[in-house]
Write a protein that holds these residues in place. Sequence first.
Motif, PDB file in Angstrom:
ATOM      1  N   SER A  99      21.033 -39.015  -8.342  1.00 43.71           N
ATOM      2  CA  SER A  99      19.690 -38.440  -8.487  1.00 43.71           C
ATOM      3  C   SER A  99      19.430 -37.381  -7.417  1.00 43.71           C
ATOM      4  O   SER A  99      18.841 -36.325  -7.695  1.00 43.71           O
ATOM      5  CB  SER A  99      18.633 -39.540  -8.401  1.00 43.71           C
ATOM      6  OG  SER A  99      18.782 -40.474  -9.465  1.00 43.71           O
ATOM      7  N   LYS A 117      17.775 -23.119 -10.703  1.00 42.65           N
ATOM      8  CA  LYS A 117      16.495 -22.456 -10.942  1.00 42.65           C
ATOM      9  C   LYS A 117      16.409 -21.132 -10.188  1.00 42.65           C
ATOM     10  O   LYS A 117      15.994 -20.102 -10.752  1.00 42.65           O
ATOM     11  CB  LYS A 117      15.353 -23.380 -10.508  1.00 42.65           C
ATOM     12  CG  LYS A 117      13.960 -22.836 -10.798  1.00 42.65           C
ATOM     13  CD  LYS A 117      12.900 -23.883 -10.443  1.00 42.65           C
ATOM     14  CE  LYS A 117      11.507 -23.398 -10.819  1.00 42.65           C
ATOM     15  NZ  LYS A 117      10.468 -24.430 -10.539  1.00 42.65           N
ATOM     16  N   MET A 153      19.347 -28.743  -9.360  1.00 42.22           N
ATOM     17  CA  MET A 153      18.350 -28.111 -10.220  1.00 42.22           C
ATOM     18  C   MET A 153      17.659 -26.958  -9.488  1.00 42.22           C
ATOM     19  O   MET A 153      17.422 -25.886 -10.067  1.00 42.22           O
ATOM     20  CB  MET A 153      17.305 -29.125 -10.672  1.00 42.22           C
ATOM     21  CG  MET A 153      16.309 -28.549 -11.675  1.00 42.22           C
ATOM     22  SD  MET A 153      14.852 -29.566 -11.949  1.00 42.22           S
ATOM     23  CE  MET A 153      13.971 -29.307 -10.424  1.00 42.22           C
ATOM     24  N   GLU A 154      17.356 -27.144  -8.218  1.00 42.84           N
ATOM     25  CA  GLU A 154      16.723 -26.079  -7.443  1.00 42.84           C
ATOM     26  C   GLU A 154      17.643 -24.869  -7.301  1.00 42.84           C
ATOM     27  O   GLU A 154      17.193 -23.717  -7.374  1.00 42.84           O
ATOM     28  CB  GLU A 154      16.334 -26.611  -6.056  1.00 42.84           C
ATOM     29  CG  GLU A 154      15.253 -27.681  -6.067  1.00 42.84           C
ATOM     30  CD  GLU A 154      13.969 -27.189  -6.701  1.00 42.84           C
ATOM     31  OE1 GLU A 154      13.610 -26.007  -6.476  1.00 42.84           O
ATOM     32  OE2 GLU A 154      13.312 -27.972  -7.419  1.00 42.84           O
ATOM     33  N   TYR A 206      17.155 -29.405 -18.158  1.00 46.45           N
ATOM     34  CA  TYR A 206      16.485 -28.156 -17.760  1.00 46.45           C
ATOM     35  C   TYR A 206      17.525 -27.101 -17.375  1.00 46.45           C
ATOM     36  O   TYR A 206      17.435 -25.929 -17.778  1.00 46.45           O
ATOM     37  CB  TYR A 206      15.547 -28.436 -16.591  1.00 46.45           C
ATOM     38  CG  TYR A 206      15.034 -27.188 -15.898  1.00 46.45           C
ATOM     39  CD1 TYR A 206      13.918 -26.508 -16.377  1.00 46.45           C
ATOM     40  CD2 TYR A 206      15.684 -26.688 -14.764  1.00 46.45           C
ATOM     41  CE1 TYR A 206      13.458 -25.359 -15.748  1.00 46.45           C
ATOM     42  CE2 TYR A 206      15.231 -25.543 -14.129  1.00 46.45           C
ATOM     43  CZ  TYR A 206      14.122 -24.883 -14.620  1.00 46.45           C
ATOM     44  OH  TYR A 206      13.677 -23.740 -13.996  1.00 46.45           O
ATOM     45  N   CYS A 207      18.527 -27.509 -16.610  1.00 43.41           N
ATOM     46  CA  CYS A 207      19.559 -26.568 -16.148  1.00 43.41           C
ATOM     47  C   CYS A 207      20.383 -26.025 -17.315  1.00 43.41           C
ATOM     48  O   CYS A 207      20.737 -24.834 -17.341  1.00 43.41           O
ATOM     49  CB  CYS A 207      20.465 -27.248 -15.126  1.00 43.41           C
ATOM     50  SG  CYS A 207      19.647 -27.650 -13.573  1.00 43.41           S
ATOM     51  N   ILE A 229      14.707 -39.216 -14.980  1.00 47.34           N
ATOM     52  CA  ILE A 229      14.262 -37.978 -14.312  1.00 47.34           C
ATOM     53  C   ILE A 229      15.447 -37.065 -14.039  1.00 47.34           C
ATOM     54  O   ILE A 229      15.384 -35.847 -14.277  1.00 47.34           O
ATOM     55  CB  ILE A 229      13.532 -38.321 -12.998  1.00 47.34           C
ATOM     56  CG1 ILE A 229      12.238 -39.091 -13.297  1.00 47.34           C
ATOM     57  CG2 ILE A 229      13.232 -37.050 -12.207  1.00 47.34           C
ATOM     58  CD1 ILE A 229      11.479 -39.526 -12.056  1.00 47.34           C
ATOM     59  N   ALA A 230      16.552 -37.638 -13.559  1.00 41.07           N
ATOM     60  CA  ALA A 230      17.748 -36.835 -13.280  1.00 41.07           C
ATOM     61  C   ALA A 230      18.298 -36.216 -14.555  1.00 41.07           C
ATOM     62  O   ALA A 230      18.782 -35.076 -14.542  1.00 41.07           O
ATOM     63  CB  ALA A 230      18.808 -37.698 -12.607  1.00 41.07           C
ATOM     64  N   LYS A 244      16.569 -35.255 -17.082  1.00 38.69           N
ATOM     65  CA  LYS A 244      15.711 -34.107 -17.411  1.00 38.69           C
ATOM     66  C   LYS A 244      16.055 -32.904 -16.532  1.00 38.69           C
ATOM     67  O   LYS A 244      15.980 -31.747 -16.983  1.00 38.69           O
ATOM     68  CB  LYS A 244      14.242 -34.491 -17.260  1.00 38.69           C
ATOM     69  CG  LYS A 244      13.709 -35.374 -18.389  1.00 38.69           C
ATOM     70  CD  LYS A 244      12.229 -35.650 -18.226  1.00 38.69           C
ATOM     71  CE  LYS A 244      11.644 -36.290 -19.481  1.00 38.69           C
ATOM     72  NZ  LYS A 244      12.310 -37.532 -19.876  1.00 38.69           N
ATOM     73  N   HIS A 245      16.420 -33.159 -15.282  1.00 40.76           N
ATOM     74  CA  HIS A 245      16.878 -32.066 -14.419  1.00 40.76           C
ATOM     75  C   HIS A 245      18.116 -31.400 -15.024  1.00 40.76           C
ATOM     76  O   HIS A 245      18.223 -30.161 -15.050  1.00 40.76           O
ATOM     77  CB  HIS A 245      17.220 -32.596 -13.024  1.00 40.76           C
ATOM     78  CG  HIS A 245      16.042 -33.044 -12.226  1.00 40.76           C
ATOM     79  ND1 HIS A 245      14.773 -32.580 -12.457  1.00 40.76           N
ATOM     80  CD2 HIS A 245      15.937 -33.916 -11.179  1.00 40.76           C
ATOM     81  CE1 HIS A 245      13.927 -33.134 -11.599  1.00 40.76           C
ATOM     82  NE2 HIS A 245      14.610 -33.951 -10.808  1.00 40.76           N
ATOM     83  N   CYS A 298      21.387 -34.192  -8.278  1.00 39.93           N
ATOM     84  CA  CYS A 298      20.794 -33.478  -9.411  1.00 39.93           C
ATOM     85  C   CYS A 298      19.511 -32.760  -9.010  1.00 39.93           C
ATOM     86  O   CYS A 298      19.222 -31.660  -9.496  1.00 39.93           O
ATOM     87  CB  CYS A 298      20.518 -34.450 -10.555  1.00 39.93           C
ATOM     88  SG  CYS A 298      22.013 -35.030 -11.388  1.00 39.93           S
ATOM     89  N   SER A 299      18.740 -33.368  -8.116  1.00 45.12           N
ATOM     90  CA  SER A 299      17.513 -32.732  -7.662  1.00 45.12           C
ATOM     91  C   SER A 299      17.821 -31.438  -6.911  1.00 45.12           C
ATOM     92  O   SER A 299      17.204 -30.393  -7.158  1.00 45.12           O
ATOM     93  CB  SER A 299      16.740 -33.695  -6.749  1.00 45.12           C
ATOM     94  OG  SER A 299      15.565 -33.090  -6.265  1.00 45.12           O
TER      95      SER A 299
END
Length: 641
Positions: free
Chosen positions: A589, A600, A596-597, A523-524, A516-517, A519-520, A592-593
């Motif tokens: 994790s 974004k 990502m915010e 995405y960035c 999941i991390a 993918k974050h 990274c969460s």
Amino acid sequence: MLSARILNCCKLFKYKKWSTTLLNAEYVLSTQPAIQSTHEKYEKQLKDFETLTTVIKKKRQKKPQRPPFAKNLFLGVFDTDVLSYPELEKEDIDCIEPAAAAVEKLMKQEHMVNCNTLSDKNFRQNLSDYKTIGLQAPQLMDGRECSVTESNKFLEVLSCHNLRDNIIFNEQLGVQILVKFANDQLKKKYLHGIMKGDSISCFCMSEADLPEITSMRTKAVISDDKKTWILNGEKAWVVNGTSANLLIVCAMTELVVRDLIKEPKLTLFIVDRNSPGVSYTKVDTNDVEMANISFDNTQVPNENVIGKVNKADVILSSIMNEFRLSSGAACIAITKQILNRLALSMLEQSNDSNMLYKTDAVRGKIAELTTKLYAMESVLYLTTGLIDSYENQDCELESAIVKIFCSQSCLTASLTALDMVGMPAISESHWASKFHKDITRHLSLHETNDSLEIMTALFGLQFAGVQLNERISKIRNPLFHGSFILRRMWTDRRNVGDDPKLDLRLGDYLHPSLDIASKHLEYCVKRLEFATEVLLARFGPDVVNQHIDLRRIAECIINIYVMTACLGRASRSYCIGLQYSNYEMLIASAFCSGAMERVKANVKKIVEGEHVTNDENYRAISKRLFQSKEYFLKHPLSRNF
């Protein structure tokens, strides 16, 4: 005496590389002053033999240069090899860990802790005895011959002392410049004294009220006989300026004007403090030695030029990258001390009726600082590993990111400490207040984080602009490239809808638990690529003046690079089974969460443009304030009727 010489010779011949060592020994002996006494001569030879027998052959074969990692992220290109977090060889670890532990123990001794000036000869002698001056100098010069990673490990340990800035400036902007760029004559004359603790160096670069480098007032002019330079000017905020006897001065030696563009030519000189025309005034900073140093027709021998005339920019660009990394090491040490003291303070204030350390208010802040500290360590040693692993690796952006991220994170830690400690922190002698003052120097001395952020964004956009030149040209001229614009509208539909296609497969290079991390992170990277294209297409060459958007895209690349460092480190730790590696996975994790915010939000503002965001409003407000030259709004109690 004779038996001792024979014993040392036997040790020397047991060394595998004795023939090469003896050839190098000829240089070492030839650079020392003549010794008249026979007894002193024998002692000198014994010392040289002892130095030779302690030389450890370090096998460091760098890999071929790779494309710049951070700059390529602006193009959406991700070098997956970077996710394999760099590590030292086992023999290097076995060597550096006990040495660093010994230095750490030294810095905690009472006579070292109580020292508050680098001019203390005993303090410098201890640093010299433990070989913490000249960390990257060759072993035959009594240095440790450290890699960049190893030297930052030592600097991190040394930064636990309150003289951290004085030590780092003497090492990184004094010894390092001489080791890497001075000729043999200057090394023989000056370097040995600094490394032995007999001399202190200071770096004279900054000037008061210097808007740009072309306005530098410190200038050097060659004499008619071409043997000396005449130096005039004043340098400000010089660390170690009050006690240093060797001054490394950056001066303008030529100003070239081409097509109304001024190009300054800078040269580095080493100046003796006792030279006629050198004077200083102390700057009152309480906890660190600083001075303003003036030069009035100071004569500097032509032999004291470091490197080549008019080529100081090459030296400065190289040395500043490593200096930025040392700022990261210092900030890590400060943040670690703040976090440890905060945790102890919360535990001490807790009791049966009020378990303070169990409250969400405290836990949330402590966890945030722990995550930031982990990220600081990760990004520093990823960058040093890249420099050590690859030949002439371009880590210009990476080094700037380390300095920006670590200093800002350290500032967050100090502000958190002030907030949690409360009223006791008002006292200047309180540890929280002291740490807060310490971090301000890393935010502003020599270069501010704001200017460094803009520089980071511009370097990345410049690199991407060269690669995307043809594509951007078509986007900016849609009427001439209709079919291309139609295809772009179709291929970019997911980017416009903030749903990029994640096809980099970064999770394949990490532990599955970090899927999941990963993918974050992916995405960035995709959003950064899209934001880069939007900015270049919207503004073209005028993007250099869009400072608000430049800060946003700089924050994006900073977060992405730190995410990469955290994921690579956590994955490596978990795979090799390090203690608490499960918490490393959790921390990576969590970072990274949050990152990502932040990415974004910044990319959304870039894509929406200045008319949707508050940028235009802020420009209008600031324009009116500058016209008034003060806060222009009326008091809330005012009336006009």
